[in-house]
Design a protein around this motif. Structure first.
Motif, PDB file in Angstrom:
ATOM      1  N   ASN A   1       0.839  -1.196   0.000  1.00 16.96           N
ATOM      2  CA  ASN A   1       0.000   0.000   0.000  1.00 16.96           C
ATOM      3  C   ASN A   1       0.874   1.245   0.000  1.00 16.96           C
ATOM      4  N   SER A   2       0.349   2.313  -0.549  1.00 17.33           N
ATOM      5  CA  SER A   2       1.085   3.580  -0.591  1.00 17.33           C
ATOM      6  C   SER A   2       0.868   4.378   0.687  1.00 17.33           C
ATOM      7  N   ALA A   3       1.814   5.246   0.978  1.00 14.48           N
ATOM      8  CA  ALA A   3       1.590   6.255   2.010  1.00 14.48           C
ATOM      9  C   ALA A   3       0.498   7.213   1.516  1.00 14.48           C
ATOM     10  N   THR A   4      -0.113   7.940   2.420  1.00 12.92           N
ATOM     11  CA  THR A   4      -1.185   8.862   2.050  1.00 12.92           C
ATOM     12  C   THR A   4      -0.972  10.224   2.715  1.00 12.92           C
ATOM     13  N   ASN A   5      -1.758  11.191   2.249  1.00 10.40           N
ATOM     14  CA  ASN A   5      -1.827  12.509   2.885  1.00 10.40           C
ATOM     15  C   ASN A   5      -0.456  13.179   3.030  1.00 10.40           C
ATOM     16  N   LEU A   6       0.190  13.392   1.909  1.00 10.41           N
ATOM     17  CA  LEU A   6       1.485  14.067   1.897  1.00 10.41           C
ATOM     18  C   LEU A   6       1.284  15.568   2.082  1.00 10.41           C
ATOM     19  N   THR A   7       1.870  16.121   3.141  1.00  8.94           N
ATOM     20  CA  THR A   7       1.686  17.539   3.457  1.00  8.94           C
ATOM     21  C   THR A   7       3.013  18.194   3.817  1.00  8.94           C
ATOM     22  N   LEU A   8       2.984  19.511   3.798  1.00 13.33           N
ATOM     23  CA  LEU A   8       4.164  20.299   4.149  1.00 13.33           C
ATOM     24  C   LEU A   8       4.116  20.640   5.632  1.00 13.33           C
ATOM     25  N   GLU A   9       5.199  20.343   6.330  1.00 12.38           N
ATOM     26  CA  GLU A   9       5.286  20.649   7.754  1.00 12.38           C
ATOM     27  C   GLU A   9       6.026  21.951   8.012  1.00 12.38           C
ATOM     28  N   ASN A  10       7.060  22.207   7.216  1.00 11.53           N
ATOM     29  CA  ASN A  10       7.822  23.455   7.400  1.00 11.53           C
ATOM     30  C   ASN A  10       8.630  23.735   6.142  1.00 11.53           C
ATOM     31  N   ARG A  11       8.879  25.017   5.899  1.00 14.07           N
ATOM     32  CA  ARG A  11       9.696  25.385   4.749  1.00 14.07           C
ATOM     33  C   ARG A  11      10.587  26.560   5.092  1.00 14.07           C
ATOM     34  N   LEU A  12      11.767  26.562   4.496  1.00 16.56           N
ATOM     35  CA  LEU A  12      12.726  27.648   4.589  1.00 16.56           C
ATOM     36  C   LEU A  12      13.239  27.898   3.167  1.00 16.56           C
ATOM     37  N   PRO A  13      14.045  28.922   2.961  1.00 19.22           N
ATOM     38  CA  PRO A  13      14.544  29.168   1.595  1.00 19.22           C
ATOM     39  C   PRO A  13      15.307  27.990   0.991  1.00 19.22           C
ATOM     40  N   ASN A  14      15.979  27.200   1.845  1.00 27.23           N
ATOM     41  CA  ASN A  14      16.800  26.101   1.320  1.00 27.23           C
ATOM     42  C   ASN A  14      16.419  24.737   1.891  1.00 27.23           C
TER      43      ASN A  14
ATOM     44  N   ILE B   1       8.571  17.575   5.019  1.00 28.70           N
ATOM     45  CA  ILE B   1       7.275  17.007   4.658  1.00 28.70           C
ATOM     46  C   ILE B   1       6.897  15.907   5.640  1.00 28.70           C
ATOM     47  N   LYS B   2       5.612  15.587   5.673  1.00 32.60           N
ATOM     48  CA  LYS B   2       5.142  14.459   6.478  1.00 32.60           C
ATOM     49  C   LYS B   2       4.032  13.741   5.723  1.00 32.60           C
ATOM     50  N   TRP B   3       3.758  12.519   6.139  1.00 37.13           N
ATOM     51  CA  TRP B   3       2.753  11.701   5.462  1.00 37.13           C
ATOM     52  C   TRP B   3       2.169  10.691   6.447  1.00 37.13           C
ATOM     53  N   GLU B   4       1.053  10.100   6.049  1.00 45.56           N
ATOM     54  CA  GLU B   4       0.443   9.026   6.828  1.00 45.56           C
ATOM     55  C   GLU B   4       0.997   7.703   6.299  1.00 45.56           C
TER      56      GLU B   4
ATOM     57  N   LYS C   1       9.408   5.583   9.610  1.00 44.19           N
ATOM     58  CA  LYS C   1       9.435   7.042   9.652  1.00 44.19           C
ATOM     59  C   LYS C   1       8.227   7.621   8.928  1.00 44.19           C
ATOM     60  N   SER C   2       7.885   8.861   9.271  1.00 45.40           N
ATOM     61  CA  SER C   2       6.756   9.509   8.584  1.00 45.40           C
ATOM     62  C   SER C   2       7.007  10.993   8.334  1.00 45.40           C
ATOM     63  N   THR C   3       8.239  11.442   8.523  1.00 47.23           N
ATOM     64  CA  THR C   3       8.620  12.818   8.187  1.00 47.23           C
ATOM     65  C   THR C   3      10.017  12.809   7.571  1.00 47.23           C
ATOM     66  N   PHE C   4      10.300  13.839   6.789  1.00 52.39           N
ATOM     67  CA  PHE C   4      11.644  13.945   6.220  1.00 52.39           C
ATOM     68  C   PHE C   4      11.931  15.394   5.886  1.00 52.39           C
ATOM     69  N   ASN C   5      13.182  15.792   6.146  1.00 50.47           N
ATOM     70  CA  ASN C   5      13.627  17.149   5.837  1.00 50.47           C
ATOM     71  C   ASN C   5      14.575  17.127   4.639  1.00 50.47           C
ATOM     72  N   PHE C   6      14.131  17.737   3.539  1.00 43.23           N
ATOM     73  CA  PHE C   6      15.007  17.924   2.382  1.00 43.23           C
ATOM     74  C   PHE C   6      15.821  19.181   2.654  1.00 43.23           C
ATOM     75  N   SER C   7      17.018  18.999   3.164  1.00 38.71           N
ATOM     76  CA  SER C   7      17.863  20.137   3.531  1.00 38.71           C
ATOM     77  C   SER C   7      18.904  20.400   2.455  1.00 38.71           C
TER      78      SER C   7
END
Length: 313
Positions: A130-143, A147-150, A182-188
Motif C-alpha cells: 500500500n502507498s503512504a497517504t496525505n502528503l503535506t508540508l510541515e515546514n519550509r525555509l529558503p533552502n 514534509i510528512k505523510w500518513e 518514519k513519517s517525516t523527512f527534511n530535504f535540507s
C-alpha cells in the motif's frame, strides 16, 4: 495434442474377423498455455494473461491455482476458454498487499465424458505494498522543505521509503532512502539562491520485501508539489521623499510580487497593505510611498516577497 481418436479392436479367427468389434474413443493431453504473464499489479488486484495453445478444437477451459507463499491464500478456479480471443485474461482480486504468490495454469480439453489436462505452466509474482497517504508540508525555509505523510498500515522498520525531490526549472534532483517506520523527512541543503522560492516535485514510495521473494516491490508513488520560501528583500531604509521607503529586491528569481504592510504604534490601529508586482519595477532597488500616514506617529513596516505556490501550508 488435445485431439480425439477412435480405436477399433477386432478379434480374428483364421481368416475371419468378429462381427462385433470393440470401439473406444480416446483423447490426447493438450499442450500448455503460452506467454503467461501478470500485468496491472496493485496491492489487491492483478491481471493474469496467457495465449491458448493453437489447434485445440476440444479446448474448453483453463484450470488456475493461486497460492500465497505463506499459504494463507489458496484458490482453485476454472476459466472458460474464449476461442475468439488471441490473448486470454483473468482478473485476480482480493489479494493481500506485499505478498508473494504462485500461479499455476493448465489447459483442459473435454469431449463427451472424456477430459484431459495439460502439464502446468506457472509463474510467481508479488502484489504491491500500500502507498503512504496525505502528503503535506510541515515546514519550509529558503533552502529546505520538511514534509510528512500518513504511513500505510503495514509500515515497519525493516521496510523502507524511497524519496525523491526534483525541480526541472533549475535542473535539480536528489534521492533518499529511510527506514519504513518514519513519517517525516527534511530535504535540507537545497540549492542556494536559485533554489529559493522554487516549486519542487516530491515523491514518496513505500518499498517492501515480500516473504518468500528475493525482489523488492514498490508502491504507487505518492506525489506532492511544495515551494521553498523566497529570500527576503534587503537593505530596507527610508527614501528621500516624504513617507517613502526603499529596499533591494529579493535575490530569488521567481518572486511574483511584494507585499508592503504597515501599521501605526497607536492602540487599535488597523494595518494597511500594498501589493505591487515585480514587473512594475525593473530596477534592483524599489521605492514605495506609504499613503495616509499621520505625522509624528511611529509606524512598523514589513516587506515580504511572494512567489506562486499551489500548496498554501
Amino acid at each position: 495434442a488435445g485431439e480425439t481418436y477412435g480405436i477399433i479392436l477386432k478379434t480374428k479367427t483364421g481368416g475371419r474377423f468378429t462381427r462385433r468389434p470393440i470401439f473406444e474413443t480416446v483423447m490426447t493431453k493438450p499442450m500448455t498455455a503460452e506467454s503467461l504473464s501478470m500485468e496491472e499489479v496493485t496491492p489487491t488486484n492483478a491481471t493474469l494473461k496467457w495465449v491458448a495453445p493453437e489447434g485445440h478444437k476440444r479446448l474448453r477451459a483453463f484450470r488456475i491455482l493461486i497460492s500465497s507463499f505463506d499459504n494463507k491464500i489458496k484458490r482453485e478456479l476454472a476459466v472458460k476458454h474464449n476461442a475468439d480471443k488471441v490473448v486470454n485474461s483473468f482478473l485476480i482480486d482480493d489479494l493481500a498487499q506485499a505478498t508473494s504468490y504462485t500461479v499455476v495454469i493448465k489447459s483442459v480439453c473435454v469431449f463427451e465424458s472424456l477430459k484431459t489436462i495439460s502439464d502446468e505452466e506457472k509463474l510467481t509474482f508479488s502484489s504491491l505494498p500500500n502507498s503512504a497517504t496525505n502528503l503535506t508540508l510541515e515546514n519550509r525555509l529558503p533552502n529546505s522543505l520538511t514534509i510528512k505523510w500518513e504511513p500505510p498500515l503495514q509500515a515497519q522498520a525493516s521496510h523502507k521509503y524511497r524519496l525523491a525531490i526534483e525541480s526541472a526549472s533549475i535542473g535539480y534532483s536528489a534521492d533518499y532512502s529511510i527506514a519504513g517506520d518514519k513519517s517525516t523527512f527534511n530535504f535540507s541543503k537545497l540549492p542556494d539562491i536559485i533554489g529559493t522560492g522554487v516549486t519542487y516535485a516530491v515523491r514518496v514510495e513505500y518499498v517492501a520485501m515480500p516473504v518468500g521473494s528475493d525482489k523488492e516491490v514498490t508502491s504507487v508513488p505518492l506525489t506532492g508539489y511544495f515551494t521553498t520560501k523566497p529570500l527576503p528583500p534587503t537593505n530596507f531604509q527610508l527614501g528621500p521623499e516624504q513617507n517613502e521607503v526603499r529596499f533591494v529586491k529579493s535575490a530569488s528569481g521567481n518572486v511574483r510580487e511584494y507585499k508592503v504592510r504597515y501599521k501605526s504604534s497607536e492602540e487599535g490601529s488597523k494595518a494597511e497593505e500594498l501589493i505591487f508586482p515585480t514587473q512594475a519595477v525593473s530596477a534592483t532597488t524599489c521605492a514605495v510611498k506609504l499613503e495616509g500616514l499621520t505625522p509624528g506617529i511611529q509606524y512598523k513596516v514589513n516587506i515580504t516577497a511572494i512567489v506562486e505556490d499551489t500548496n498554501q501550508a
